[in-house]
Design an enzyme around this catalytic site. Structure first.
Site, PDB file in Angstrom:
ATOM      1  N   ASP A  14     -40.488 -24.169 -19.763  1.00  0.00           N
ATOM      2  CA  ASP A  14     -40.616 -23.116 -18.755  1.00  0.00           C
ATOM      3  C   ASP A  14     -39.918 -21.859 -19.265  1.00  0.00           C
ATOM      4  OD1 ASP A  14     -42.045 -24.621 -16.930  1.00  0.00           O
ATOM      5  OD2 ASP A  14     -40.245 -25.411 -15.958  1.00  0.00           O
TER       6      ASP A  14
ATOM      7  N   TYR B 258     -33.026 -33.986 -20.815  1.00  0.00           N
ATOM      8  CA  TYR B 258     -32.734 -32.640 -20.347  1.00  0.00           C
ATOM      9  C   TYR B 258     -31.354 -32.565 -19.705  1.00  0.00           C
ATOM     10  CZ  TYR B 258     -37.813 -31.845 -20.635  1.00  0.00           C
ATOM     11  OH  TYR B 258     -39.110 -31.741 -21.063  1.00  0.00           O
TER      12      TYR B 258
ATOM     13  N   ASP C 226     -38.089 -23.556  -8.822  1.00  0.00           N
ATOM     14  CA  ASP C 226     -37.001 -23.030  -9.648  1.00  0.00           C
ATOM     15  C   ASP C 226     -36.627 -21.645  -9.112  1.00  0.00           C
ATOM     16  OD1 ASP C 226     -38.736 -21.078 -10.751  1.00  0.00           O
ATOM     17  OD2 ASP C 226     -39.349 -22.436 -12.349  1.00  0.00           O
TER      18      ASP C 226
ATOM     19  N   ARG D  91     -38.190 -29.665 -12.631  1.00  0.00           N
ATOM     20  CA  ARG D  91     -38.222 -28.822 -11.433  1.00  0.00           C
ATOM     21  C   ARG D  91     -38.570 -29.657 -10.204  1.00  0.00           C
ATOM     22  NH1 ARG D  91     -42.547 -24.774 -11.776  1.00  0.00           N
ATOM     23  NH2 ARG D  91     -43.337 -25.747 -13.671  1.00  0.00           N
TER      24      ARG D  91
END
Length: 276
Positions: free
Chosen positions: A21, A49, A63, A157
């Site tokens: 992203d 992550y 987000d 997300r």
């Protein structure tokens, strides 16, 4: 990144194994030359992550780049660290995840985010994903910092959004950093600013090191380069019910020749790097 790597190494054949992203940072695996043919085997690996979510606020994109669609900040004062840890841990395993409307998922051949911008789509169908681990690293209300390892196709997300929903206060993602794809780690990566023609490139085997390997003779290399199968018996530990269930790297002195699929006693090349 593709354009930059092409310019630095004077190569046309350059690819990547999955975008991030725009607000995210971290590992982006680039494949050069013939190694671009190995992209699928990197993409199919679990990803790790480091993420931060903000409780109490929902957004259109899940987000902080989206518009606020709901705020329950007052309720976050009652959310304890024990509740956050328990809710985060509850995601470990298989679960049905609804991808963000603003995502690269295709709907009728068009990217979901383009449809969402026109107001032509509200929710995408749920997709089965796997969360292999989810560790709470810190909770300073309303910020939740965690590390998670997930299957390909999982949206962090959406995980942050669902975490907020399970806690009853909503949430969205505020920071995301990809640390690992399979055996490839951010700690071994090169920052973009330091990339130059002198930057060493890992061998193709690094992209498929998670697969079992068989060493070929020179005669077998010539056969495989023409797409022909090689007869080999795999150890029982690699046998999975049904044929074509095991992928195997074919090498010559550590050099990747091909990736094959097991079919009974035969290894049939599916992706070949060696020229006939």
């Amino acid at each position: 990144m593709v354009a930059r790597v092409r310019k630095v190494y004077h190569l046309r054949a350059v690819g990547h194994t999955g975008t991030l992203d725009p607000f995210a940072t971290g590992l982006l695996v680039m494949l050069l030359g013939k190694a671009t043919r190995l992209a699928r085997f990197v993409e199919q690996q679990p990803k790790t992550y480091l993420a931060t979510a903000r409780l109490g606020v929902r957004t259109t994109t899940d987000d902080d780049t989206g518009e606020v669609v709901g705020a329950e900040a007052a309720g976050t004062a009652d959310v304890t660290v024990a509740a956050v840890r328990a809710s985060l841990t509850s995601f470990v395993g298989d679960y049905l995840q609804r991808p963000p409307a603003y995502s690269a998922k295709k709907v009728g051949g068009e990217r979901s985010y383009r449809l969402a911008r026109r107001g032509a789509i509200s929710e995408l169908p749920e997709v089965a994903v796997t969360v292999y681990s989810a560790e709470l690293l810190g909770y300073e209300p309303p910020a939740v910092t965690f590390r998670t390892t997930v299957s390909p196709g999982t949206y962090i997300r959406a995980l942050a959004r669902d975490l907020g929903d399970r806690l009853g206060v909503g949430a969205h993602l505020t920071a995301l950093r990809r640390e690992r794809i399979g055996q490839l780690s951010i700690h071994d990566a090169v920052p973009l600013a330091q990339l130059s023609a002198d930057t060493p490139v890992l061998p193709p085997l690094a992209a498929v090191g998670h697969l079992p390997a068989v060493e070929l003779t020179e005669a077998e290399v010539r056969e495989v380069a023409q797409g022909k199968a090689v007869r080999r018996s795999l150890p029982d530990s690699l046998t999975i019910a049904g044929s074509s269930a095991v992928r195997v790297v074919m090498t010559r002195l550590g050099e990747v020749i091909a990736v094959a699929e097991a079919d009974g006693e035969w290894l049939r090349p599916r992706v070949v790097l060696e020229s006939a």
